[in-house]
Motif scaffolding. Structure first.
Motif, short mmCIF file in Angstrom:
data_model
loop_
_atom_site.label_atom_id
_atom_site.label_comp_id
_atom_site.label_asym_id
_atom_site.label_seq_id
_atom_site.Cartn_x
_atom_site.Cartn_y
_atom_site.Cartn_z
N THR A 1 5.56 7.35 -8.17
CA THR A 1 5.91 8.60 -8.48
C THR A 1 7.33 8.81 -9.12
O THR A 1 7.94 9.62 -9.79
N TYR A 2 8.34 7.60 -8.44
CA TYR A 2 9.57 7.71 -8.93
C TYR A 2 9.73 7.00 -10.20
O TYR A 2 10.84 7.18 -10.77
N ASN A 3 8.75 6.60 -10.83
CA ASN A 3 8.63 5.95 -12.09
C ASN A 3 9.54 4.73 -12.26
O ASN A 3 10.19 4.81 -13.21
N VAL A 4 9.75 3.80 -11.24
CA VAL A 4 10.50 2.84 -11.32
C VAL A 4 9.78 1.30 -10.94
O VAL A 4 8.71 1.59 -10.28
N PRO A 5 10.35 0.36 -11.30
CA PRO A 5 9.66 -0.90 -10.83
C PRO A 5 9.69 -1.09 -9.55
O PRO A 5 10.54 -0.77 -8.66
N LEU A 6 8.36 -1.54 -9.05
CA LEU A 6 8.34 -1.97 -7.59
C LEU A 6 9.76 -2.80 -7.04
O LEU A 6 10.22 -2.53 -6.02
N GLU B 1 0.78 -1.19 -0.21
CA GLU B 1 -0.01 -0.04 0.08
C GLU B 1 0.91 1.27 0.13
O GLU B 1 0.50 2.16 -0.56
N LEU B 2 2.07 1.00 0.61
CA LEU B 2 2.87 2.33 0.73
C LEU B 2 3.98 2.35 -0.45
O LEU B 2 4.17 3.56 -0.87
N LEU B 3 4.23 1.36 -1.08
CA LEU B 3 5.29 1.21 -1.88
C LEU B 3 4.77 1.62 -3.17
O LEU B 3 5.55 2.18 -4.09
N LEU B 4 3.43 1.18 -3.82
CA LEU B 4 3.20 1.28 -4.87
C LEU B 4 3.01 2.89 -5.31
O LEU B 4 3.46 3.02 -6.65
N PRO B 5 2.36 3.71 -4.32
CA PRO B 5 2.44 5.30 -4.94
C PRO B 5 3.93 5.83 -5.12
O PRO B 5 4.11 6.68 -5.91
N LEU B 6 4.77 5.14 -4.28
CA LEU B 6 6.14 5.61 -4.36
C LEU B 6 6.81 4.95 -5.55
O LEU B 6 7.48 5.73 -6.43
N ALA B 7 6.53 4.05 -5.92
CA ALA B 7 6.97 3.24 -7.19
C ALA B 7 6.48 4.12 -8.44
O ALA B 7 7.09 4.34 -9.44
#
Length: 199
Positions: A62-67, A54-60
């Motif tokens: 935003t950073y436009n990087v694979p999870l 839930e936290l990592l998906l929006p960060l991925a």
């Protein structure tokens, strides 16, 4: 949870902090974009909050990087980069860089049309750089009306009225580099706001 999984999760916080600093973002910037509170982001980076999907998906996003990059998962050996086209204003933008908040590179495709569009010049802060790959690009810039052919490049101050389109109605493919202001103007304009200066 096994020791290897614990080690992977323990490394997430420092990786997230390094990525944010590399991109020149503050916790407040990141909170505004992701919707995750500053305190949660801070605890996540310091290791006081366990990483979750839930936290990592929006960060991925935003950073436009694979999870996988956020958790340090090993590569599968597939060298292909899976680019996600962005469709705006009847055109296609394919991101070629992954640096939110900074200069962004895109392959831009202006589709063929029975008749070239009427120009609608717009302005915004910043500069743009472009290189024509295929087709004939019409560039209106201030009082100038130029046609660029494959292999030609251009750079201009976007605070002057400008517009990009097909010179003859045929498809045009180009590489284009936007600063942060250009990325917002061309790719993140909310519905109901003026159209992109490109067409």
């Amino acid at each position: 949870m096994d020791r290897e999984s614990e080690d992977v999760l323990d490394a997430v916080g420092p990786r997230l902090r390094a990525l944010r600093r590399e991109r020149g973002l503050t916790l407040a910037d990141l909170a505004a974009v992701t919707g995750v509170s500053e305190s949660t982001l801070s605890r996540l980076e310091s290791g006081r909050r366990r990483a979750s999907l839930e936290l990592l998906l929006p960060l991925a996003r935003t950073y436009n990087v694979p999870l996988d990059d956020l958790v340090g998962a090993p590569r599968t050996g597939d060298p292909r980069i899976h680019l996600k086209p962005i469709r705006r204003f009847g055109m296609v933008f394919i991101p070629l860089s992954r640096r939110p908040g900074g200069t962004q590179a895109f392959k831009m495709i202006i589709p063929a049309r029975p008749r070239p569009l009427e120009p609608t010049p717009q302005t915004h802060e910043g500069f743009e750089w472009l290189y024509v790959l295929n087709g004939r690009l019409r560039l209106l810039f201030g009082n100038r009306d130029l046609t660029l052919s494959p292999g030609e490049a251009g750079e201009f101050d976007t605070s002057l009225p400008h517009w990009l389109g097909s010179a003859d109605g045929g498809a045009v493919e180009l590489l284009i580099v936007f600063g942060p202001q250009g990325t917002r103007a061309h790719l993140r304009t909310p519905p109901g706001e003026p159209p992109s200066p490109h067409g």
